[in-house]
Design a protein around this motif. Structure first.
Motif, mmCIF file in Angstrom:
data_model
loop_
_atom_site.group_PDB
_atom_site.id
_atom_site.type_symbol
_atom_site.label_atom_id
_atom_site.label_comp_id
_atom_site.label_asym_id
_atom_site.label_seq_id
_atom_site.Cartn_x
_atom_site.Cartn_y
_atom_site.Cartn_z
ATOM 1 N N ILE A 69 24.498 -6.188 29.331
ATOM 2 C CA ILE A 69 23.383 -5.547 28.622
ATOM 3 C C ILE A 69 22.797 -6.496 27.581
ATOM 4 O O ILE A 69 21.571 -6.665 27.481
ATOM 5 N N ILE A 70 23.685 -7.138 26.801
ATOM 6 C CA ILE A 70 23.220 -8.051 25.748
ATOM 7 C C ILE A 70 22.529 -9.270 26.346
ATOM 8 O O ILE A 70 21.462 -9.705 25.877
ATOM 9 N N ASP A 71 23.117 -9.831 27.424
ATOM 10 C CA ASP A 71 22.542 -11.028 28.043
ATOM 11 C C ASP A 71 21.177 -10.750 28.666
ATOM 12 O O ASP A 71 20.350 -11.661 28.800
ATOM 13 N N ALA A 72 20.940 -9.490 29.062
ATOM 14 C CA ALA A 72 19.663 -9.146 29.695
ATOM 15 C C ALA A 72 18.551 -8.890 28.681
ATOM 16 O O ALA A 72 17.382 -8.744 29.049
ATOM 17 N N MET A 73 18.909 -8.834 27.401
ATOM 18 C CA MET A 73 17.892 -8.590 26.372
ATOM 19 C C MET A 73 17.013 -9.817 26.181
ATOM 20 O O MET A 73 17.473 -10.952 26.345
ATOM 21 N N PRO A 74 15.731 -9.630 25.822
ATOM 22 C CA PRO A 74 14.823 -10.776 25.642
ATOM 23 C C PRO A 74 15.203 -11.593 24.405
ATOM 24 O O PRO A 74 15.810 -11.096 23.464
ATOM 25 N N GLU A 75 14.818 -12.875 24.448
ATOM 26 C CA GLU A 75 15.055 -13.745 23.305
ATOM 27 C C GLU A 75 14.162 -13.306 22.140
ATOM 28 O O GLU A 75 12.990 -12.978 22.325
ATOM 29 N N ILE A 76 14.730 -13.290 20.943
ATOM 30 C CA ILE A 76 13.990 -12.900 19.746
ATOM 31 C C ILE A 76 14.104 -14.005 18.715
ATOM 32 O O ILE A 76 15.167 -14.590 18.515
ATOM 33 N N SER A 77 12.980 -14.297 18.062
ATOM 34 C CA SER A 77 12.988 -15.309 17.012
ATOM 35 C C SER A 77 13.055 -14.608 15.659
ATOM 36 O O SER A 77 12.117 -13.905 15.266
ATOM 37 N N TYR A 78 14.154 -14.775 14.961
ATOM 38 C CA TYR A 78 14.341 -14.154 13.660
ATOM 39 C C TYR A 78 14.142 -15.198 12.564
ATOM 40 O O TYR A 78 14.472 -16.381 12.734
ATOM 41 N N ASP A 79 13.598 -14.754 11.407
ATOM 42 C CA ASP A 79 13.465 -15.690 10.297
ATOM 43 C C ASP A 79 14.734 -15.730 9.442
ATOM 44 O O ASP A 79 14.914 -16.629 8.623
#
Length: 223
Positions: A182-192
């Motif tokens: 489930i976690i691996d299928a989540m989209p990449e997110i850019s956090y500050d």
């Protein structure tokens, strides 16, 4: 739990009902008909230390496994539940289980789970109208009778089937793989990664004449 009152009400004998007592002093347990609370421990002889298990004092995981294995069948009737952990514990101990076929219990009553399904009647919880299950006592009797009439090898096979089902579906490895997927299928997110708290205004005072929604919005802006 008013155990003596319930025993009398149901026309049972005191020795018909076994309870688990644990001693916080020596960490031993004993199983005996209900004899009240704060009894003398038969192991360390400490006065008033022996009590029925509770959230403050209980048995270890190894001791719990021993207790499960004193049984021929683990019966778990319940009204509803998100995850009734003792069912999985009993199955891991290799016990045949009889489970209410409702809510999370339905997951334990699939063909490969090694359970005897318990029938139930529906009722509504007051105030929430949530559907609850009242397990049929005749179904419990039938399950106990079914298992007691089994040969030892049949009973063991049923327990082994349930244990395999839990290991395959509820072990850390099995659940962990599902979470990883489930976690691996989540989209990449850019956090500050900016964790600095914004400055607060402790002197702010909202308008007491504002409406409820205005009051909340003003608080977010003003504080």
């Amino acid at each position: 739990w008013k155990i003596p009152q319930l025993i009398k009400e149901l026309g049972l004998k005191n020795e018909d009902v076994l309870t688990t007592y644990a001693c916080p002093e020596c960490k031993n347990y004993t199983i005996t008909p209900y004899i009240g609370e704060k009894q003398k421990c038969p192991h360390c002889h400490h006065k008033d230390s022996l009590c029925t298990t509770n959230i403050r004092n209980g048995v270890s995981e190894d001791q719990l496994n021993e207790i499960y294995n004193l049984m021929d069948l683990y019966v778990h009737p319940f009204t509803s539940g998100g995850q009734e952990i003792p069912i999985q514990e009993a199955k891991l101990a290799g016990l045949p289980t009889a489970v209410t076929d409702y809510s999370c219990g339905s997951d334990m009553c699939v063909e490969e789970a090694g359970s005897v399904p318990l029938k139930w009647n529906k009722y509504r919880e007051i105030s929430t109208s949530f559907t609850k299950a009242s397990t049929c006592e005749l179904s419990i009797y039938s399950a106990m009778n079914t298992v007691s009439c089994m040969r030892i090898d049949e009973r063991n096979a049923l327990g082994d089937e349930g244990r395999k089902f839990i290991i395959d579906n509820y072990s850390i490895e099995a659940v962990g793989k599902k979470l990883e997927a489930i976690i691996d299928a989540m989209p990449e997110i850019s956090y500050d990664f900016g964790f600095l708290e914004p400055k607060r205004n402790p002197t702010y005072f909202p308008d007491p004449q504002s409406t409820d929604s205005q009051f909340i919005q003003e608080c977010y802006k003003g504080v």
